[in-house]
Design a protein around this motif. Structure first.
Motif: not given
Length: 533
Positions: A462-472, A486-497
Motif C-alpha cells: 500500500l502507498d501509505y504516503l497518499v493523502m487519502e483524507d484532507v487534513p485540517d 493556509k492552503y484551501h483552508n488547510v493550515l500548513a505548519v513547518n515548526s522550525g527546530c
C-alpha cells in the motif's frame, strides 16, 4: 505494577479524593520511587486540602526519610489502587490571550487505526481536565505492517495502489480513458487521461511533452508554451498523478493538452474544529545529542508549559528528529555532545520528562532517528519505545494522521520538502517559506511523490504516503525553518527546530529558526508562535 506514569498517579490521587497541579504530578513521576512519594504526599497533605500542589510535593521530597529496613513492603499505591480510581475529575476551564504572545505573522493562506481512550488528566493552577473531553486517535500507522522485500512486484503494487487512490480523486473531473484505448482512437478526437508522470521534456520550440502512464500503458501529451496551463509544467514532479484533457493530433500519436488537473484539496474544504477551547503545541527537530541542542530554550519552553498561561495546551505533537543521530552527514561525530545513539534517546527522554505529565504527546520519527530512512518510516522499535516512555507518549509512523478532538492533523517529518524545493521554481517553494512547498504536497495529495530521488521510498503493498483524507492541519519539520499559512483552508505548519546552526548547516547555507513553538487553537485553527530562544 509500579506507579511510574503520570496517568496512574492521577488516577490514584483521584481515588483518594484529591485533584493535583500538573507540576505536582510531574514531580511525583520524576522521583526515585513514585509510589512511595505519592503515599508520603497524601499522608503529609493538610486535612482540608482538596488539591495536591507542587509545594506539597517539594516539601515531601526535601524531607526524604531514611530507607526502609530490609523486608519492608512499599506503602505506595498499587495497580489495584489505580484501577479503583474514579474516571471523573473537575471540568477544565482556561483563559489565555494568544494575541499577547508576540507571534510573528506569515501569509494566510486510513488503512489501520489506533484509538486511545482518554485517561484522567490534571491541569495546573487548579483548572482540571475532564477526561471525557479529550479525544486522540491515530490512523495510517504502518508500524508492524511493512511487507516490502524490494522485489519488482513490490514496486508494481505500491504504484498501482498510488494510482488507484489518486485517480479516484480525479475521475469526477475528467472522463478518463485508458492509455491503451486512446492509442486506438482516431486523430482529431477529444480524449481525457489520468496518469502518473513518467517523463517531462521540452521540445526545440520550447513546448513540453509529458508522458503519462496508467495501468495499461504510456501516452505522450503536449503542452504548448503559449497555453495558460504551461506554468503548471514547472510544478510537476516525477510519479505524481495528474489528469489532462485535450485533442488528439491528426495521426493520433500525441494528445494536445487544453487543461490539466491535480488531485488537490477541494476549494470547498471546510476544516473540522474542536468543540471547546483547547490548544496543541507543534514542534519538531529537537536534536538532543548535538552540541548545538538548545537546552536552555527547551527548558524555558518546558517551564512555560507549567504556567497558567499555557494551561489550555493539552496536546504536544513532535514531528521527528528527537535526537541528532549518528553518521547522518559527513564528520557529524565532531559536532556530537552525546556519541552513543541510545544515550541520546535517554537524554531526550529526560528532557521530555520536564514537560507537564498530563499532556497527551504524539511522536513520529525523522531521518536523524534510529529507524529505517526509507518512507514510510515505522515507529520506533520496542527498545527505543521503552527508553522514551516518559508521560506515556504515543509513538506512530512517519507519516500518520492524528485526530485531536475531531481535528485531523497530518504529521510528516518532511524529507521530501528538500526535493520539492530543489525541483520547483523559487516562487513556488523555498527554504525561507517552507509552507509553500507544503502547499505543493497538498495539491498533489501525496507527501513524497517523486521516487528514486533524494527521498528514499520503501515499496510496500500500500502507498501509505497518499493523502487519502484532507487534513485540517499539515505539520512538518526537517528543514529547520519556521513557516505557516493556509492552503484551501488547510493550515500548513513547518515548526522550525531546537538546534542552533551547526558547522555542517553553515557549509550548506542553512540558517535555522530555532527555539520556536507554534501553538494552535483547535477550536478555531488560529495559530500563534512562542519564541524561547
Amino acid at each position: 505494577m509500579p506507579l511510574e506514569t503520570p496517568a496512574r498517579i492521577v488516577r490514584a490521587l483521584v481515588g483518594r479524593g484529591y485533584n493535583a497541579e500538573r507540576e505536582a504530578v510531574t514531580l511525583i513521576a520524576g522521583s526515585d520511587d513514585p509510589g512511595r512519594t505519592l503515599a508520603r504526599v497524601v499522608e503529609a497533605a493538610p486535612d482540608d486540602a482538596l488539591r495536591i500542589t507542587a509545594d506539597h510535593v517539594r516539601e515531601v521530597l526535601a524531607s526524604a526519610p531514611a530507607a526502609d529496613p530490609p523486608g519492608t513492603a512499599p506503602t505506595g499505591p498499587t495497580a489495584a489502587d489505580a484501577a479503583a480510581a474514579s474516571d471523573a475529575v473537575a471540568s477544565h476551564t482556561a483563559a489565555s490571550d494568544p494575541s499577547a504572545s508576540g507571534a510573528t505573522s506569515h501569509d494566510n493562506a486510513a488503512h489501520t487505526s489506533q484509538s486511545t481512550p482518554a485517561e484522567a488528566k490534571v491541569g495546573s493552577g487548579g483548572r482540571n481536565v475532564d477526561p471525557a473531553l479529550r479525544s486522540l486517535e491515530i490512523a495510517n500507522d504502518m508500524t508492524g505492517q511493512s511487507t516490502g522485500t524490494g522485489e519488482y512486484d513490490d514496486f508494481v503494487k505500491v504504484f498501482r495502489d498510488r494510482y488507484e487512490k489518486l485517480s479516484k480523486m480525479l475521475r469526477g473531473r475528467v472522463n478518463h480513458r485508458p492509455a491503451k484505448a486512446i492509442s486506438n482512437m482516431s486523430g482529431g478526437e477529444d480524449a481525457e487521461l489520468i496518469g502518473l508522470v513518467d517523463d517531462v521534456r521540452s521540445t526545440k520550440s520550447g513546448h513540453w511533452i509529458i508522458d503519462l502512464e496508467d495501468t495499461t500503458g504510456t501516452f505522450p501529451c503536449l503542452v504548448m508554451k503559449d497555453k495558460d496551463i504551461a506554468g503548471y509544467v514547472d510544478e510537476l514532479l516525477m510519479d505524481e498523478c495528474i489528469a489532462v484533457q485535450g485533442t488528439l493530433s491528426g495521426d493520433a500519436g500525441i494528445l494536445f493538452v487544453d487543461s490539466m488537473h491535480f488531485p488537490d484539496v477541494p476549494r470547498s474544504h471546510r476544516p473540522n474544529t474542536a468543540d471547546r477551547d483547547v490548544q496543541a503545541a507543534l514542534i519538531s527537530d529537537v536534536h538532543v545529542g548535538s552540541q548545538e541542542f538548545m537546552a536552555g530554550a527547551w527548558n524555558r519552553f518546558a517551564d512555560w508549559l507549567h504556567t497558567e498561561e499555557a494551561e489550555r495546551i493539552e496536546y504536544l505533537l513532535i514531528a521527528g528528529d528527537m535526537v541528532e543521530g549518528v553518521g547522518v552527514y559527513p564528520n557529524q561525530d565532531e559536532e556530537l555532545d552525546v556519541i552513543d545513539i541510545y544515550e541520546q534517546y535517554e537524554a531526550f527522554s529526560e528532557h521530555l520528562k520536564s514537560v507537564p505529565g498530563d499532556l497527551d504527546i504524539v511522536m513520529i520519527p525523522g531521518n536523524h532517528d534510529a529507524v529505517r530512512l526509507a518512507e514510510p518510516q515505522p515507529g520506533f522499535d520496542d527498545e527505543l519505545r521503552d527508553i522514551m516512555s516518559a508521560h506515556d507518549a504515543r509513538i506512530t509512523s512517519n507519516p500518520s494522521m492524528v485526530t485531536l478532538e475531531g481535528v485531523n492533523v497530518l504529521m510528516y517529518h518532511g524529507v521530501s520538502l528538500d526535493e520539492v524545493i530543489a525541483e520547483l521554481p523559487a516562487d513556488k517553494a523555498s527554504y525561507d517559506e517552507p509552507h509553500k512547498a507544503m502547499y505543493q504536497l497538498l495539491k498533489k495529495r501525496h507527501v513524497a511523490p517523486q521516487f528514486g530521488g533524494h527521498t528514499r521510498l520503501a515499496p510496500e503493498e500500500l502507498d501509505y504516503l497518499v493523502m487519502e483524507d484532507v487534513p485540517d492541519i499539515f505539520h512538518t519539520g526537517h528543514v529547520h525553518k519556521l513557516g505557516w499559512g493556509k492552503y484551501h483552508n488547510v493550515l500548513a505548519v513547518n515548526s522550525g527546530c531546537w538546534q542552533a546552526q551547526t558547522d555542517f548547516q553553515k557549509s550548506v547555507n542553512i540558517d535555522p529558526d530555532a527555539g520556536y513553538a507554534p501553538i494552535v487553537d483547535l477550536d478555531t485553527l488560529n495559530m500563534t508562535v512562542r519564541k524561547f530562544s
